[in-house]
Design a protein around this motif. Sequence first.
Motif, mmCIF file in Angstrom:
data_model
loop_
_atom_site.group_PDB
_atom_site.id
_atom_site.type_symbol
_atom_site.label_atom_id
_atom_site.label_comp_id
_atom_site.label_asym_id
_atom_site.label_seq_id
_atom_site.Cartn_x
_atom_site.Cartn_y
_atom_site.Cartn_z
ATOM 1 N N SER A 55 15.304 14.118 37.690
ATOM 2 C CA SER A 55 16.688 13.863 37.291
ATOM 3 C C SER A 55 17.357 15.162 36.835
ATOM 4 N N MET A 56 18.648 15.074 36.468
ATOM 5 C CA MET A 56 19.336 16.246 35.934
ATOM 6 C C MET A 56 18.722 16.658 34.600
ATOM 7 N N ASP A 57 18.308 15.690 33.808
ATOM 8 C CA ASP A 57 17.634 16.014 32.551
ATOM 9 C C ASP A 57 16.330 16.753 32.802
ATOM 10 N N ASP A 58 15.611 16.358 33.859
ATOM 11 C CA ASP A 58 14.378 17.060 34.211
ATOM 12 C C ASP A 58 14.674 18.505 34.584
ATOM 13 N N TYR A 59 15.742 18.707 35.358
ATOM 14 C CA TYR A 59 16.106 20.074 35.744
ATOM 15 C C TYR A 59 16.524 20.888 34.526
ATOM 16 N N ALA A 60 17.238 20.258 33.617
ATOM 17 C CA ALA A 60 17.644 20.950 32.387
ATOM 18 C C ALA A 60 16.420 21.411 31.601
ATOM 19 N N ARG A 61 15.411 20.544 31.523
ATOM 20 C CA ARG A 61 14.189 20.933 30.804
ATOM 21 C C ARG A 61 13.469 22.077 31.516
ATOM 22 N N LEU A 62 13.461 22.039 32.845
ATOM 23 C CA LEU A 62 12.861 23.146 33.595
ATOM 24 C C LEU A 62 13.607 24.447 33.312
ATOM 25 N N MET A 63 14.927 24.389 33.342
ATOM 26 C CA MET A 63 15.713 25.598 33.094
ATOM 27 C C MET A 63 15.470 26.129 31.687
ATOM 28 N N GLN A 64 15.377 25.244 30.721
ATOM 29 C CA GLN A 64 15.081 25.696 29.362
ATOM 30 C C GLN A 64 13.753 26.445 29.319
ATOM 31 N N ALA A 65 12.758 25.938 30.038
ATOM 32 C CA ALA A 65 11.454 26.597 30.077
ATOM 33 C C ALA A 65 11.547 27.950 30.771
ATOM 34 N N TRP A 66 12.305 28.015 31.881
ATOM 35 C CA TRP A 66 12.451 29.287 32.583
ATOM 36 C C TRP A 66 13.176 30.315 31.714
ATOM 37 N N LEU A 67 14.200 29.884 31.021
ATOM 38 C CA LEU A 67 14.936 30.805 30.155
ATOM 39 C C LEU A 67 14.045 31.360 29.049
#
Length: 276
Positions: A202-214
Amino acid sequence: MTDHQIKEVVLCADDYALNAPVSQGIVALAVLGRLSATSVMSLSPRWAEDVVALRDVRERLDVGVHLDWTSSFAMEAGHGSSLGVVMARAALRLYDQQAIEDDIERQLDAFESHWQAMPDHIDGHQHIQQFAVFRHALAEVLVRRYGHSAQRPWLRVSQVAQPGLKAKVISAMGAHGLQQWARRHAWPTVGPLLGAYGFDGSMDDYARLMQAWLMQVSQDKPSLIMCHPAVSAQADDAIGTARKREFAYLASHDFVQHMFDAGVRLVRGSGKSIEA
């Protein structure tokens, strides 16, 4: 937060000119200041049209070439195949290097004929730029074409920072060899690469991935995060739904907050400023 605590990242949107929703999404995010680079599929017949909108944001982000051997554009141009076929042929050294060099030159010519400038950077669709034979051909073209330029196009080195099988596969595609060549020739690169995932969730899943990448962005030098946004999902695009989710997140205030929380700011790999 002091300047020395701020980490820097190049956020690059791939596949410009793939289709109208992709190009529109990338330009919109550039206007919002949510990207610092994009990579163009110069074989696309849309490139001649979509270059117009990109010119309006050229001071906001680096614009480079997404070398392509695996899309429908490459197949229509006569040199493309599926990713599996290209990987196997490259591993077995079945490609003719001169033919690859000629195809690279054609893609760079197609980019420059409409952009009216050399690319800020060069990478590859599905990381093709670092495969065996391909990276050697690219090295020859780079030196011949841009070796005497005051500012050489930077290269994406897809040595993936995050763990996981997909990361291991991408890193095994020849990143080390390309990085070694770049070091020997003092050629600018940006990496390691972040942003690899299965285009699911989901978009929330992508947001969590981006937080981890950042959070994984290096303190010492700019890192690179790739993304694939589009304003809508086109029916013939296998990852169209994921592109739409990525756009919605990157355009949101949440993304801005997540960058702030991680102490990250966007920069251009070329070193040029991001002008408003």
